[in-house]
Design a protein around this motif. Structure first.
Motif, PDB file in Angstrom:
ATOM      1  N   ASN A 307       0.855  -1.175   0.000  1.00  0.00           N
ATOM      2  CA  ASN A 307       0.000   0.000   0.000  1.00  0.00           C
ATOM      3  C   ASN A 307       0.898   1.235   0.000  1.00  0.00           C
ATOM      4  O   ASN A 307       1.492   1.592   1.004  1.00  0.00           O
ATOM      5  CB  ASN A 307      -0.899  -0.014   1.247  1.00  0.00           C
ATOM      6  CG  ASN A 307      -1.838   1.189   1.259  1.00  0.00           C
ATOM      7  OD1 ASN A 307      -1.715   2.088   0.415  1.00  0.00           O
ATOM      8  ND2 ASN A 307      -2.772   1.204   2.191  1.00  0.00           N
ATOM      9  N   LEU A 308       0.974   1.860  -1.153  1.00  0.00           N
ATOM     10  CA  LEU A 308       1.919   2.964  -1.305  1.00  0.00           C
ATOM     11  C   LEU A 308       1.596   4.156  -0.411  1.00  0.00           C
ATOM     12  O   LEU A 308       2.465   4.935  -0.068  1.00  0.00           O
ATOM     13  CB  LEU A 308       1.978   3.424  -2.761  1.00  0.00           C
ATOM     14  CG  LEU A 308       2.772   2.550  -3.715  1.00  0.00           C
ATOM     15  CD1 LEU A 308       2.743   3.147  -5.123  1.00  0.00           C
ATOM     16  CD2 LEU A 308       4.214   2.393  -3.257  1.00  0.00           C
ATOM     17  N   LEU A 309       0.324   4.272  -0.045  1.00  0.00           N
ATOM     18  CA  LEU A 309      -0.029   5.409   0.808  1.00  0.00           C
ATOM     19  C   LEU A 309       0.485   5.200   2.224  1.00  0.00           C
ATOM     20  O   LEU A 309       0.651   6.149   2.981  1.00  0.00           O
ATOM     21  CB  LEU A 309      -1.542   5.614   0.806  1.00  0.00           C
ATOM     22  CG  LEU A 309      -2.104   6.094  -0.532  1.00  0.00           C
ATOM     23  CD1 LEU A 309      -3.619   6.171  -0.494  1.00  0.00           C
ATOM     24  CD2 LEU A 309      -1.517   7.450  -0.903  1.00  0.00           C
ATOM     25  N   GLN A 310       0.734   3.935   2.541  1.00  0.00           N
ATOM     26  CA  GLN A 310       1.289   3.669   3.870  1.00  0.00           C
ATOM     27  C   GLN A 310       2.805   3.566   3.852  1.00  0.00           C
ATOM     28  O   GLN A 310       3.487   4.083   4.711  1.00  0.00           O
ATOM     29  CB  GLN A 310       0.694   2.372   4.434  1.00  0.00           C
ATOM     30  CG  GLN A 310      -0.576   2.630   5.187  1.00  0.00           C
ATOM     31  CD  GLN A 310      -1.299   1.345   5.514  1.00  0.00           C
ATOM     32  OE1 GLN A 310      -0.754   0.261   5.341  1.00  0.00           O
ATOM     33  NE2 GLN A 310      -2.530   1.477   5.968  1.00  0.00           N
ATOM     34  N   ALA A 832      -6.064  -2.372 -13.192  1.00  0.00           N
ATOM     35  CA  ALA A 832      -6.150  -3.761 -13.629  1.00  0.00           C
ATOM     36  C   ALA A 832      -5.682  -4.687 -12.512  1.00  0.00           C
ATOM     37  O   ALA A 832      -6.281  -5.729 -12.248  1.00  0.00           O
ATOM     38  CB  ALA A 832      -5.289  -3.969 -14.880  1.00  0.00           C
ATOM     39  N   TYR A 833      -4.628  -4.275 -11.872  1.00  0.00           N
ATOM     40  CA  TYR A 833      -4.106  -5.094 -10.780  1.00  0.00           C
ATOM     41  C   TYR A 833      -5.134  -5.202  -9.669  1.00  0.00           C
ATOM     42  O   TYR A 833      -5.410  -6.279  -9.149  1.00  0.00           O
ATOM     43  CB  TYR A 833      -2.815  -4.470 -10.249  1.00  0.00           C
ATOM     44  CG  TYR A 833      -2.145  -5.284  -9.171  1.00  0.00           C
ATOM     45  CD1 TYR A 833      -1.513  -6.484  -9.482  1.00  0.00           C
ATOM     46  CD2 TYR A 833      -2.155  -4.850  -7.845  1.00  0.00           C
ATOM     47  CE1 TYR A 833      -0.903  -7.243  -8.493  1.00  0.00           C
ATOM     48  CE2 TYR A 833      -1.543  -5.599  -6.849  1.00  0.00           C
ATOM     49  CZ  TYR A 833      -0.920  -6.797  -7.176  1.00  0.00           C
ATOM     50  OH  TYR A 833      -0.314  -7.538  -6.206  1.00  0.00           O
ATOM     51  N   ARG A 834      -5.714  -4.092  -9.351  1.00  0.00           N
ATOM     52  CA  ARG A 834      -6.689  -4.086  -8.261  1.00  0.00           C
ATOM     53  C   ARG A 834      -7.901  -4.939  -8.602  1.00  0.00           C
ATOM     54  O   ARG A 834      -8.338  -5.757  -7.803  1.00  0.00           O
ATOM     55  CB  ARG A 834      -7.124  -2.635  -7.991  1.00  0.00           C
ATOM     56  CG  ARG A 834      -8.103  -2.490  -6.859  1.00  0.00           C
ATOM     57  CD  ARG A 834      -8.589  -1.041  -6.744  1.00  0.00           C
ATOM     58  NE  ARG A 834      -9.730  -0.968  -5.836  1.00  0.00           N
ATOM     59  CZ  ARG A 834      -9.583  -0.830  -4.522  1.00  0.00           C
ATOM     60  NH1 ARG A 834      -8.389  -0.750  -3.996  1.00  0.00           N
ATOM     61  NH2 ARG A 834     -10.649  -0.773  -3.740  1.00  0.00           N
ATOM     62  N   SER A 835      -8.408  -4.760  -9.797  1.00  0.00           N
ATOM     63  CA  SER A 835      -9.663  -5.448 -10.105  1.00  0.00           C
ATOM     64  C   SER A 835      -9.448  -6.909 -10.478  1.00  0.00           C
ATOM     65  O   SER A 835     -10.307  -7.738 -10.237  1.00  0.00           O
ATOM     66  CB  SER A 835     -10.398  -4.715 -11.232  1.00  0.00           C
ATOM     67  OG  SER A 835      -9.574  -4.698 -12.379  1.00  0.00           O
ATOM     68  N   SER A 836      -8.317  -7.243 -11.048  1.00  0.00           N
ATOM     69  CA  SER A 836      -8.173  -8.605 -11.545  1.00  0.00           C
ATOM     70  C   SER A 836      -7.240  -9.488 -10.738  1.00  0.00           C
ATOM     71  O   SER A 836      -7.250 -10.692 -10.890  1.00  0.00           O
ATOM     72  CB  SER A 836      -7.678  -8.589 -12.988  1.00  0.00           C
ATOM     73  OG  SER A 836      -8.510  -7.797 -13.778  1.00  0.00           O
ATOM     74  N   GLN A 842      -8.822  -3.928  -0.475  1.00  0.00           N
ATOM     75  CA  GLN A 842      -8.468  -3.126   0.692  1.00  0.00           C
ATOM     76  C   GLN A 842      -8.430  -1.659   0.292  1.00  0.00           C
ATOM     77  O   GLN A 842      -8.260  -1.337  -0.870  1.00  0.00           O
ATOM     78  CB  GLN A 842      -7.076  -3.551   1.185  1.00  0.00           C
ATOM     79  CG  GLN A 842      -6.947  -5.031   1.372  1.00  0.00           C
ATOM     80  CD  GLN A 842      -5.520  -5.516   1.119  1.00  0.00           C
ATOM     81  OE1 GLN A 842      -4.595  -4.748   1.088  1.00  0.00           O
ATOM     82  NE2 GLN A 842      -5.362  -6.808   0.935  1.00  0.00           N
ATOM     83  N   PRO A 843      -8.568  -0.814   1.287  1.00  0.00           N
ATOM     84  CA  PRO A 843      -8.408   0.604   0.989  1.00  0.00           C
ATOM     85  C   PRO A 843      -6.929   0.910   0.750  1.00  0.00           C
ATOM     86  O   PRO A 843      -6.066   0.118   1.107  1.00  0.00           O
ATOM     87  CB  PRO A 843      -8.903   1.290   2.271  1.00  0.00           C
ATOM     88  CG  PRO A 843      -8.717   0.265   3.348  1.00  0.00           C
ATOM     89  CD  PRO A 843      -8.867  -1.072   2.688  1.00  0.00           C
ATOM     90  N   VAL A1046      -7.961   4.973  -9.477  1.00  0.00           N
ATOM     91  CA  VAL A1046      -7.944   3.511  -9.467  1.00  0.00           C
ATOM     92  C   VAL A1046      -9.173   2.961  -8.772  1.00  0.00           C
ATOM     93  O   VAL A1046      -9.747   1.956  -9.183  1.00  0.00           O
ATOM     94  CB  VAL A1046      -6.650   3.005  -8.776  1.00  0.00           C
ATOM     95  CG1 VAL A1046      -6.752   1.522  -8.485  1.00  0.00           C
ATOM     96  CG2 VAL A1046      -5.454   3.299  -9.655  1.00  0.00           C
ATOM     97  N   ASN A1047      -9.585   3.636  -7.730  1.00  0.00           N
ATOM     98  CA  ASN A1047     -10.702   3.105  -6.940  1.00  0.00           C
ATOM     99  C   ASN A1047     -12.060   3.530  -7.465  1.00  0.00           C
ATOM    100  O   ASN A1047     -13.073   3.221  -6.874  1.00  0.00           O
ATOM    101  CB  ASN A1047     -10.560   3.553  -5.478  1.00  0.00           C
ATOM    102  CG  ASN A1047      -9.373   2.874  -4.833  1.00  0.00           C
ATOM    103  OD1 ASN A1047      -8.754   1.999  -5.440  1.00  0.00           O
ATOM    104  ND2 ASN A1047      -9.048   3.285  -3.616  1.00  0.00           N
TER     105      ASN A1047
END
Ligand SMILES: [Zn+2]
Length: 1048
Positions: A307-310, A832-836, A842-843, A1046-1047
């Protein structure tokens, strides 16, 4: 091979042929004098009386009396008839050999039908293929009026599924009307490496214009790509024959082989496993693939989702290493060095559909002629190659038994030639799998005569100097002439090396350096409308024989024009003259220019508007004339490469001028605001870079071909070259500092394949006159899941390829469009990574470990000089940055894009390298943010072409006195571009570190020491990619933006 897809390329050989044909038909170019004395060709060096001849040149009187040294020379004989042969029609009227000359390439058919060569395109051509061919608006974008540039890239031409699987053979005849999706089918049907699936192997459609020069296109590279008929003078009778037919088009060993149709491809690809076989296994029966891909080299870390935001700091403190392909270690240990050859995806998706799903670009980045410490060179009368696709035998072929090997690109089974049975290294018979050719992914072959269409050319170096008032003012001639004097004996070459000089302002000056003269003779041609060459035989001379004259000239030149008042620049005519002079042999032309050309063909007008600099629209990224491109293509046809050194403080329209190098496979060097007194650090830079330039390895009359395993298809090339046929790059010169990139698509499903290979072959003539072939082969696994594709992503290669594509997009569409496309590239792939791939949503902004630096690198690209907005970047500087993107090897491109920051006031020997008894400290790399700076330290930023040492206000006394040699902060000079060599360990460490950084690159980064209040500080801060600027987001803001998209 039928190569109809790219008219330019198809047209070129024919065009060249015609040109050569014309020349040879008329005999030696220059002896057939049809032209009587035209214009003031004079020997101004001879005596002041003759310096300005009456009436010939109204512009000249009085201009050059200062040129004339006291020596007296023989008057030029035959002055009244220089025989400026007119067999070469004036270039201004000349129709390029079927090149696309205008961009953007829209719906009109770019193939000129009035070609002087009479070339007729073999098939109707989809126009936008020219884009790829000329590599102008290439990219995978679809230029063309009918197609709105998509907001994001389509990484592959046939991005729709229906296109992916369709049969190229069927479609190839009917695509003329379609400007978009059909392109690569041409490629496929014509691509030799693929053709076996559609065409009986060996049946090479030879539709080359009816002229039979190139019998077999896929032998072009190895059979000599030039269709040139030599135009040498009679000195060497063997060079006079038309050698186009003299050599067999195939190596002799293959000539009498059975008709290739006996081995139809598809069956064999089913019958035999595709993977390379372990050579250590018993050769017989070793034909099953090691199914174990189990030797997974992937570190568990690589499987992490982040999670890049973290996790804000993902930048490693040591230089980022390319990912290791997930191959069995026996295979991987033989693989090509990623510095030479790497792929954006180290796991190749099985189908185009899978690739499309990943939304990542598939392509290769190459540095094929890199200087290598170790390079196996093979001299053998038999170079073993696949009979079908002409792939060179390599570590990833499989041996079915001792006598047969299977090609890893087209799967054809080939015989092992008798000679190959003997291993010269081990002196053992019967182990072909241990030969150096199958143990080294990078290897060089000495090419036998079958690989030539003419005798290897001699090294020829022509220097073309701007000597206008402006040029003289900069004082550059001193530096260049001195560098040449210093390095004259180090120019790569042999006893055949030739050299020549041309200078120009509003007229063109030639220098006769004929052996036996007591001093050089200057010949002035003032008719720039119709340039001809006086005394051509004495202008390019043997360096050994005329060395003293050359040295004389180099010593005299800088003084000759010091009082000139001539402000005009007839660059175009000078280039034409230089081209004519070099045409018979080919070689390297080095052009030094200091201003906008103002006279004759190729004259340009200023078109930069300073107040629009910061805007992303309406900037002139395209050439304003096709003259330089046209001439470059002519040069390419005659094996001449043009390197441009632009030393100018003012706008010089590099967008137009740069074409001369781009299409002739030259390089561009740019020294803005060069001045020998006001800008001494530029002088040092020019000196160092000239030294490298003059002495580095050079390959002449080169061609490069990239082949890939059947099923994959190459469709767009990036770099400086001319695409001669769909996949053959013409490189009149190749240098060790040039990089290339290609884009690919998956054309046929690779489901039956576990490994694919890519092979680049570079055929060139060395400066010693040897014909050599340098071959690199890269092997990668094929994967079937999206997750695996992501895991194998090479983020640096991806960023590098995207940068190349973005340059094209900037030119064909707009800068803002290119910037959008860059951002969308991140959004799309991470979406694409997130959905597939991710099972639970996760947030946060979740990325695979392999892509953890993707957003950062794209943000860095947006802030890179090529693509930045909101700054006052000069247009020429932006264009130069774009040239660099296209022509630099990946490693330098990445450094320019995302510089390395080090703290250097506390360097220690911990973890230092030890090279030749030198201790090189290795400080950790820091994130590019002011948060990482501290006022009590000193920080070095390595931005590739420039090094910036920022010294904080409270920097320790130790550093000031023991490194900078000053007693306090205020005493640091305002402009400091060198560190004193002090007798302290601190000084030794930092100097060792900086020298080491510099040694690793072919250009010379200037060092600026920057105090806190220095004006250079802005430049330093500009490179702080993670921080916000007036016009650009900070890294964290950028991540939030990406996450939002992305979200969605
Ligand atoms: Zn093959």
């Amino acid at each position: 091979m039928s190569q109809p897809g790219i008219p330019i390329s198809g047209g070129a050989p024919a065009g060249l042929q015609a040109q050569n044909g014309a020349a040879s038909a008329s005999g030696s170019l220059y002896t057939n004098a049809t032209k009587v004395f035209k214009g003031p060709v004079q020997n101004t060096l001879m005596s002041s009386q003759v310096s300005v001849s009456q009436g010939y040149n109204s512009q000249l009187p009085g201009s050059y009396p200062h040129l004339i040294p006291a020596k007296t020379l023989n008057p030029v004989s035959g002055q009244s008839n220089y025989g400026g042969s007119q067999t070469v029609s004036p270039l201004s009227n000349y129709q390029g050999p079927g090149q696309t000359l205008y961009r953007p390439l829209v719906a009109s058919n770019p193939v000129t039908t009035s070609l002087h060569s009479g070339f007729v395109p073999r098939m109707p051509l989809p126009t936008f293929q020219n884009a790829a061919a000329t590599s102008m608006p290439s990219g995978s974008f679809l230029p063309g009026a009918s197609v709105q540039p998509p907001s994001n890239w389509q990484y592959n031409y046939p991005s729709t599924g229906s296109q992916t699987d369709h049969c190229p053979r069927a479609s190839s005849q009917s695509m003329s009307g379609n400007t978009n999706l059909t392109t690569h089918q041409y490629v496929s049907s014509g691509d030799p490496s693929l053709q076996n699936s559609f065409i009986k192997s060996g049946i090479t459609p030879n539709t080359n214009n009816g002229s039979v020069v190139v019998h077999n296109s896929y032998d072009e590279i190895e059979g000599g790509g030039f269709s040139a008929t030599p135009q040498h003078t009679n000195k060497n009778p063997t060079m006079n024959r038309s050698v186009g037919y003299s050599y067999p088009s195939l190596p002799p060993g293959y000539q009498n082989t059975a008709p290739p149709s006996t081995t139809a491809m598809p069956p064999s690809s089913l019958n035999y496993p595709s993977g390379p076989q372990g050579f250590n296994q018993t050769p017989l029966g070793a034909n099953h693939l090691t199914t174990s891909m189990s030797g997974l080299s992937l570190h568990p870390e690589g499987l992490r989702v982040i999670n890049l935001l973290q996790e804000r700091n993902m930048l490693p403190s040591t230089p980022l290493q390319p990912p290791v392909p997930n191959l069995h270690e026996d295979i991987q240990k033989l693989n090509c060095n990623p510095e030479l050859f790497r792929c954006t995806l180290t796991s190749i998706p099985q189908t185009q559909a899978l690739l499309n799903k990943a939304k990542l670009p598939l392509g290769l980045l190459l540095h094929p002629f890199k200087d290598l410490v170790q390079l196996p060179v093979v001299t053998s009368s038999t170079i073993v190659r696949c009979r079908s696709c002409r792939t060179y035998i390599n570590p990833f072929v499989s041996f079915l038994d001792q006598r047969r090997w299977k090609c890893n690109l087209c799967y054809r089974v080939n015989d092992v030639p008798e000679e190959f049975m003997y291993n010269p290294l081990t002196r053992v018979y019967g182990e072909p799998h241990r030969r150096p050719e199958v143990q080294n992914a990078t290897i060089e072959f000495m090419a036998p005569s079958e690989y030539m269409l003419r005798p290897p050319q001699p090294p020829v170096y022509l220097f073309v100097f701007d000597v206008s008032h402006n040029a003289v003012e900069t004082g550059y001639l001193n530096t260049v002439c001195q560098s040449l004097l210093d390095n004259l004996d180090l120019l790569p070459g042999n006893t055949r090396t030739k050299i020549g000089f041309i200078t120009f302002d509003s007229t063109i000056h030639f220098y006769s350096l004929q052996e036996g003269l007591s001093q050089p003779q200057m010949l002035i041609v003032s008719d720039i409308e119709d340039v001809f060459i006086p005394m051509p035989e004495n202008l390019l001379v043997n360096l050994n024989e005329s060395k003293e004259l050359v040295q004389d000239l180099l010593k005299t030149l800088p003084q000759m024009f010091t009082k000139t008042l001539e402000t005009h620049s007839a660059l175009g005519p000078a280039l034409q003259a230089a081209f004519k002079l070099m045409s018979p042999t080919g070689g390297r032309m080095s052009v030094f220019q200091t201003q906008l050309p103002t006279l004759g063909v190729g004259a340009l007008r200023p078109r930069e508007e300073p107040n629009q600099r910061s805007s992303a629209k309406e900037i002139h990224l395209t050439p304003s004339t096709d003259f330089y491109k046209k001439l470059a293509l002519d040069c390419s046809g005659q094996q001449v490469a043009v390197d441009l050194f632009l030393l100018s403080g003012q706008y010089s329209d590099l967008a137009s001028l740069g074409c001369i190098s781009r299409y002739s496979a030259g390089s561009v060097y740019y020294y803005p605001s060069y001045h020998h007194q006001q800008n001494p650090v530029q002088v040092q830079k020019l000196q160092k870079e000239l030294q490298r330039y003059l002495t580095r390895k050079i390959g002449f009359e080169a061609v490069m071909r990239i082949r890939c395993t059947k099923g994959l298809s190459i469709h767009t090339f990036h770099g400086n070259f001319f695409v001669r046929s769909t996949d053959l790059l013409s490189l009149p010169n190749v240098n060790p500092d040039a990089g290339y990139a290609v884009q690919m698509s998956v054309e046929e499903s690779l489901t039956d394949t576990q490994l694919v290979s890519f092979q680049s072959a570079l055929l060139y003539t060395s400066s010693k006159g040897e014909r050599r072939i340098r071959v690199h082969t890269l092997c990668l696994p094929v994967v079937s899941t999206l997750n695996e594709v992501f895991l194998g992503a090479d983020v640096q290669a991806i960023a590098g390829l995207l940068a190349n594509m973005a340059v094209d997009r900037s030119v064909t569409a707009s800068l803002s469009d290119a910037r959008d496309a860059l951002v969308n590239a991140v959004i799309d792939s991470l979406s694409a990574y997130r959905s597939s791939v991710l099972s639970n949503q996760q947030p946060g902004l979740m990325v695979p470990f392999s892509l953890r630096l993707f957003p950062l690198f794209v943000l860095a690209l947006l802030k890179q000089k090529s693509f930045q907005t909101g700054t006052n970047a000069r247009l020429d500087e932006r264009i130069f940055a774009m040239c660099q993107v296209k022509n630099q090897p990946l490693v330098y491109l990445m450094l320019t894009t995302h510089p390395s920051l080090y703290r250097v006031d506390n360097l220690s020997d911990e973890g230092a390298l030890n090279i030749n008894d030198r201790t090189i400290p290795q400080p950790p790399i820091l994130q590019l943010s002011v948060e990482k700076l501290s006022r009590d330290g000193a920080f070095l930023m390595d931005a590739g072409s420039v090094l910036m040492l920022w010294v904080g206000k409270n920097c320790g006394q130790n550093f000031l006195s023991r490194v900078l040699g000053v007693q306090n902060y205020a005493l640091i000079p305002q402009t400091m571009t060198d560190l004193p060599e002090l007798d302290t360990p601190e000084s030794a460490r930092i100097i060792a570190f900086i020298s080491w950084l510099r040694e690793q690159r072919p250009f010379f980064p200037i060092l600026y020491v920057i105090r806190d209040e220095s004006p250079m500080k802005a430049n330093f801060l500009q490179n702080m990619v993670e921080d916000r600027t007036e016009s650009a987001l900070s890294y964290y803001e950028f991540l939030l933006h990406i996450q939002q998209q992305v979200n969605k």
